[in-house]
Design a protein around this motif. Structure first.
Motif, PDB file in Angstrom:
ATOM      1  N   LEU A 198     -38.007  44.967   1.010  1.00  0.00           N
ATOM      2  CA  LEU A 198     -38.089  44.570   2.473  1.00  0.00           C
ATOM      3  C   LEU A 198     -37.917  45.750   3.720  1.00  0.00           C
ATOM      4  CD1 LEU A 198     -35.396  41.608   2.398  1.00  0.00           C
ATOM      5  CD2 LEU A 198     -37.913  41.312   1.953  1.00  0.00           C
ATOM      6  N   PRO A 199     -38.584  45.558   4.653  1.00  0.00           N
ATOM      7  CA  PRO A 199     -38.462  46.508   5.820  1.00  0.00           C
ATOM      8  C   PRO A 199     -37.489  46.072   6.729  1.00  0.00           C
ATOM      9  CG  PRO A 199     -40.278  45.046   6.417  1.00  0.00           C
ATOM     10  CD  PRO A 199     -39.700  44.493   4.988  1.00  0.00           C
TER      11      PRO A 199
ATOM     12  N   LYS B 269     -34.706  44.253  -2.841  1.00  0.00           N
ATOM     13  CA  LYS B 269     -34.441  45.385  -2.158  1.00  0.00           C
ATOM     14  C   LYS B 269     -34.282  45.432  -0.727  1.00  0.00           C
ATOM     15  CE  LYS B 269     -35.178  49.518  -1.144  1.00  0.00           C
ATOM     16  NZ  LYS B 269     -34.839  50.050   0.205  1.00  0.00           N
TER      17      LYS B 269
ATOM     18  N   GLU C 108     -32.199  50.594   6.581  1.00  0.00           N
ATOM     19  CA  GLU C 108     -31.640  50.565   8.317  1.00  0.00           C
ATOM     20  C   GLU C 108     -31.023  49.264   8.472  1.00  0.00           C
ATOM     21  OE1 GLU C 108     -34.864  50.854   7.007  1.00  0.00           O
ATOM     22  OE2 GLU C 108     -35.162  52.810   8.171  1.00  0.00           O
TER      23      GLU C 108
ATOM     24  N   GLY D 196     -30.318  50.512  -0.969  1.00  0.00           N
ATOM     25  CA  GLY D 196     -30.565  51.959  -1.295  1.00  0.00           C
ATOM     26  C   GLY D 196     -31.883  52.274  -0.818  1.00  0.00           C
ATOM     27  N   PHE D 197     -32.290  53.749  -1.091  1.00  0.00           N
ATOM     28  CA  PHE D 197     -33.499  54.060  -0.356  1.00  0.00           C
ATOM     29  C   PHE D 197     -34.574  54.169  -1.352  1.00  0.00           C
ATOM     30  CE2 PHE D 197     -29.810  55.548   1.989  1.00  0.00           C
ATOM     31  CZ  PHE D 197     -30.270  56.068   3.266  1.00  0.00           C
ATOM     32  N   GLY D 198     -35.672  54.299  -0.568  1.00  0.00           N
ATOM     33  CA  GLY D 198     -36.952  54.125  -1.404  1.00  0.00           C
ATOM     34  C   GLY D 198     -37.103  54.665  -2.514  1.00  0.00           C
ATOM     35  N   PRO D 199     -37.405  55.957  -2.749  1.00  0.00           N
ATOM     36  CA  PRO D 199     -37.624  56.702  -3.873  1.00  0.00           C
ATOM     37  C   PRO D 199     -36.467  56.364  -5.021  1.00  0.00           C
ATOM     38  CG  PRO D 199     -37.837  58.041  -1.867  1.00  0.00           C
ATOM     39  CD  PRO D 199     -37.276  56.784  -1.407  1.00  0.00           C
TER      40      PRO D 199
ATOM     41  N   SER E 197     -44.755  50.101   4.979  1.00  0.00           N
ATOM     42  CA  SER E 197     -45.623  50.901   5.665  1.00  0.00           C
ATOM     43  C   SER E 197     -46.951  51.368   4.598  1.00  0.00           C
ATOM     44  CB  SER E 197     -45.088  52.365   5.905  1.00  0.00           C
ATOM     45  OG  SER E 197     -44.667  52.986   4.827  1.00  0.00           O
TER      46      SER E 197
END
Ligand code: ADP
Length: 497
Positions: A163-164, A189, A193, A219-222, A242
């Protein structure tokens, strides 16, 4: 039963700080690393809470929980799965205020214009899908009279939903509701932010579901998103975000040969014809630009082409109406427009505004005033900005800004404006404003976009298939078709007597 929301995400101290763990197999748990990351209120710069910092080890646990729950969930009769989701949606409505408040705190979106409606739409999407289970039908296939040949629909298995931050509750529901009704289990996920309201909403829904059916990790993308996509037991990825990340996910999924749905960016045109109802078109431009969401929408009608005969009038009215929107504290009931999500995003917007300002012969019209409130941090309040007479080749006309910046351009020739509208890599949405039915029909057929509207600029609605062409993505959401095509697989069975 959950006693109250302090049980959903425990505030760790009296100043409203939330601690958002991962939600795995029905339990709130800390990250494997025991680390957390800060979630900031963009309107004040203060901490809203902290969320578990996920990595591959957390992914492993969440996917294992979803995989374990798979068979049991798939064996629940389909209408019962729907009934559970419907009850979850009702619970969301019961706790809408609490969720909306947390969403406003972590996203900076205004509670009245954005956050409350978002919870309602999310619940509406859940209710819509809850009633569609019986549509997971197969076919009988005419073949040989001595054989009975049929198709059936089966769940795919473990679905990863990434998700964004811009409309996290609606986007979560667009993914998990069809996935769950179709008998899949899910690992969500959240966006780094804005993870907390998503967690709160998911936990409320999960109260109605067996443990492990719906899991949430942060958590973060990578570090967290990527291992989730690459996990061997993840059978499907559904992503909104994106374009570059969408491409990365598509490439990773290709290596596993699993299906993906991608909802990526947009640069949606709005064509206003000479005969359009002007006040309606102006209101439509404000709604289409999603100014109350600070323009942070992939569907944003950010290229507004207005017939030259009404151009100046349109521009004057658009600026006047936009100026009426109040920018301020997201939690204030009188606020229409809140803040941009983050400093990074603000820098991106500022960069595009600088390009517009420096382009010769372009008019820049700034609408509204920044809030004057000592409790707020002014850093992320962006004023709605119109750029008039901007050339087609400007980056402002070609790239997604994801901020409150609209380009307004005059046109005189119908064929030229259609060509300009379609001259984009994206193809998410478009709208046409006219009372001429023949023109409207012609334009809707010729516009290269997945969601085309006449005399309105609605947001995503249940039952209206939503999804883009070109670099706007792959697949549809919000519809029956989305559940059938993207969250189930078809098996052919041939019976002999
Ligand atoms: P935005 O610019 O709107 O934040 P992104 O595409 O960067 O959009 O992020 C959307 C979601 O994708 C977030 O949840 C983010 O953590 C996740 N994400 C980012 N990079 C990856 C990746 N390589 N693999 C999987 N998920 C990712």
């Amino acid at each position: 039963m959950l006693a109250d929301n302090t049980d959903l995400i425990q505030p760790t101290c009296s100043n409203d700080s939330y601690a958002g763990g991962h939600f795995i197999a029905g339990q709130l748990v800390a990250a494997a690393s025991d680390e957390t990351f800060v979630v900031t209120n963009p309107a004040t710069g203060r901490e809203v809470g902290r969320a578990a910092l996920g990595n591959a080890r957390d992914v492993e646990k969440a996917v294992a929980a979803a995989a374990k729950a798979r068979q049991q969930w798939a064996a629940v009769p389909v209408r019962e799965r729907g009934a559970k989701l419907a009850r979850g949606a009702t619970r969301l409505l019961e706790q809408a205020e609490e969720i909306a408040r947390l969403l406003a705190l972590e996203t900076g979106k205004a509670i009245r214009t954005e956050c409350r409606p978002e919870v309602l739409t999310a619940a509406d999407i859940g209710t819509f899908y809850a009633g569609l289970g019986s549509e997971l039908k197969g076919e009988t296939l005419p073949f040989r009279p001595d054989l009975l040949s049929v198709t059936i629909r089966e769940p795919l298995g473990v679905v990863a939903a990434i998700l964004p931050w811009n409309v996290p509750l609606v986007l979560m529901m667009l993914k998990i509701a069809p996935a769950l009704v179709a008998g899949n289990t899910v690992v969500v996920k959240t966006a780094e932010e804005a993870p907390l309201a998503t967690l709160m909403a998911a936990r409320i829904l999960a109260e109605e579901l067996p443990a492990g059916v719906l899991n949430v990790i942060h958590g973060f993308g990578p570090e967290c998103g990527q291992p989730l996509v690459e996990h061997p037991l993840v059978a499907k990825v559904t992503f909104t975000g994106s374009q570059p990340v969408g491409e990365t996910i598509y490439a990773s999924a290709a290596r596993k040969l699993i299906p993906v749905s991608l909802e990526l960016g947009g640069k949606s045109p709005m064509i206003v014809m000479a005969d359009a109802d002007l006040p309606k078109a102006v209101a439509g431009a404000i709604a289409g630009m999603r100014f109350t969401r600070q323009g942070q929408s992939c569907t944003a009608a950010s290229r507004i082409y207005v017939h030259e005969t009404i151009y100046e009038d349109f521009l004057t009215r658009l600026a006047a109406e936009t100026r009426k929107l109040k920018i301020g504290d997201p939690l204030d009931e009188t606020t229409d427009i809140g803040t941009i999500i983050s400093q990074d995003q603000m820098e991106r917007i500022t960069h595009f505004i600088a390009i517009g300002r420096e382009t010769p012969n372009v008019r820049m019209i700034v609408c509204g005033t920044a809030p004057d409130d000592a409790n707020l941090d002014p850093a992320l309040f962006a004023l709605p900005t119109l750029f008039a007479d901007i050339p087609d080749e400007s980056p402002l006309m070609r790239e997604e800004i994801f901020g409150p910046v609209a380009c307004v351009v005059p046109w005189s020739d119908y064929e030229d404006v259609l060509e300009a509208a379609n001259d984009t890599d994206f193809g998410l949405a478009a709208s046409v404003w006219t009372n001429d039915l023949a023109k409207a029909l012609d334009a809707t057929r010729r516009l290269d976009a997945g969601y085309v509207q006449v005399n309105q600029n609605l947001t995503i609605q249940p039952n209206l298939s939503y999804g883009g062409f070109g670099k706007s993505g792959l697949g549809k959401e919000a519809s029956l078709e989305a559940m059938l095509e993207h969250f189930s697989r078809k098996k052919t069975i041939v019976f002999a007597g």
